[in-house]
Design an enzyme around this catalytic site. Structure first.
Site, mmCIF file in Angstrom:
data_model
loop_
_atom_site.group_PDB
_atom_site.id
_atom_site.type_symbol
_atom_site.label_atom_id
_atom_site.label_comp_id
_atom_site.label_asym_id
_atom_site.label_seq_id
_atom_site.Cartn_x
_atom_site.Cartn_y
_atom_site.Cartn_z
ATOM 1 N N THR A 25 32.531 40.733 36.333
ATOM 2 C CA THR A 25 31.084 40.580 36.433
ATOM 3 C C THR A 25 30.760 39.854 37.728
ATOM 4 O O THR A 25 31.531 39.027 38.205
ATOM 5 C CB THR A 25 30.514 39.800 35.243
ATOM 6 O OG1 THR A 25 31.096 38.495 35.193
ATOM 7 C CG2 THR A 25 30.766 40.537 33.936
ATOM 8 N N HIS A 26 29.593 40.184 38.266
ATOM 9 C CA HIS A 26 29.160 39.594 39.543
ATOM 10 C C HIS A 26 27.700 39.189 39.414
ATOM 11 O O HIS A 26 26.886 39.949 38.866
ATOM 12 C CB HIS A 26 29.323 40.619 40.666
ATOM 13 C CG HIS A 26 28.883 40.109 41.994
ATOM 14 N ND1 HIS A 26 29.610 39.172 42.715
ATOM 15 C CD2 HIS A 26 27.770 40.378 42.743
ATOM 16 C CE1 HIS A 26 28.969 38.900 43.836
ATOM 17 N NE2 HIS A 26 27.850 39.613 43.879
ATOM 18 N N ASP B 9 38.274 47.575 42.198
ATOM 19 C CA ASP B 9 39.009 48.519 43.033
ATOM 20 C C ASP B 9 39.547 47.797 44.264
ATOM 21 O O ASP B 9 39.708 46.577 44.245
ATOM 22 C CB ASP B 9 38.140 49.734 43.392
ATOM 23 C CG ASP B 9 37.014 49.407 44.360
ATOM 24 O OD1 ASP B 9 36.869 48.223 44.760
ATOM 25 O OD2 ASP B 9 36.269 50.339 44.735
ATOM 26 N N ILE C 240 41.639 36.771 44.315
ATOM 27 C CA ILE C 240 41.698 38.185 44.640
ATOM 28 C C ILE C 240 42.917 38.793 43.965
ATOM 29 O O ILE C 240 44.030 38.293 44.103
ATOM 30 C CB ILE C 240 41.761 38.387 46.156
ATOM 31 C CG1 ILE C 240 40.450 37.919 46.799
ATOM 32 C CG2 ILE C 240 42.026 39.850 46.506
ATOM 33 C CD1 ILE C 240 40.457 37.958 48.310
#
Length: 219
Positions: free
Chosen positions: A114-115, A147, A100
């Protein structure tokens, strides 16, 4: 948001945590000047990973900032932000970086991630597994700005991947990864050549200027 003109090539820092297949796609594509991208360094959160070896074979400098070397997550975030800042990139790409990112990193250059799902559906660490468990017929991959939330940043683009009846998490994820690599190269190249800006929840590629960071958050 900056209205500075697009410079060429786009200066990029890539962050990795593992095998570096997304990184390799960017390294291969950026070897062609037409892409308009220069990877200035590759950073990692641990030593001895294949992603760092891929960078070294390509002649790209590397750095490692290990969370365990710091008293807390905030101190690690400051150190990572400082290391990224030394290279003055236009953009940071989280390419399988499994940490994170905090306030200090995201106060700097914009970060994209990317996810392996079609956000806002199935955010978090188990997007492929969760999509399969939900029984969806279509999933895919998303490229988004990072974000303050987890996989909640403005979406740049998405690619759809059909779910086969006999798919396992591994087989589905492998097909998603193919789409993910192609998508990331396309997005970074278009951002480099055409510029971009953030307009609310929309990321507009081809618009004048490049944005500042969109706030602290998670990759």
């Amino acid at each position: 948001m900056s209205d500075a003109p697009v410079t060429s090539p786009l200066s990029v820092v890539v962050l990795v945590s593992g095998s570096g297949t997304l990184l390799q796609a960017l390294l291969d594509a950026s070897a062609d000047p037409v892409l308009g991208v220069r990877i200035v360094t590759v950073g990692a959160d641990r030593d001895g990973i294949a992603g760092l070896e891929r960078a070294r074979r390509a002649g790209v400098p590397t750095f490692v900032v290990r969370p365990g070397d710091f008293t807390d997550r905030a101190a690690w975030d400051i150190a990572l932000a400082d290391e990224i800042g030394r290279h003055a990139p236009d953009l940071v790409v989280s390419a399988g970086f499994m940490r994170i990112l905090g306030e200090r990193v995201l106060a700097g250059p914009p970060v994209i991630n990317t996810h392996p799902a079609l956000l806002p559906s199935f955010p978090g660490a188990h997007g492929v597994r969760d999509a399969l468990a939900h029984g969806v017929a279509i999933t895919g991959t998303t490229c988004h700005l990072v974000d303050a939330g987890v996989d909640t940043g403005p979406i740049i683009t998405q690619r759809a991947v059909a779910v086969a009846d006999d798919d396992t998490e591994d087989t589905l994820h492998e097909r998603i990864k193919v789409a993910e690599r192609e998508m990331l190269v396309d997005v970074v190249g278009r951002m480099a050549r055409d510029g971009w800006r953030v307009d609310g929840r929309r990321v507009r590629i081809g618009a004048p200027g490049r944005p500042g960071a969109v706030g602290p958050g998670a990759a």
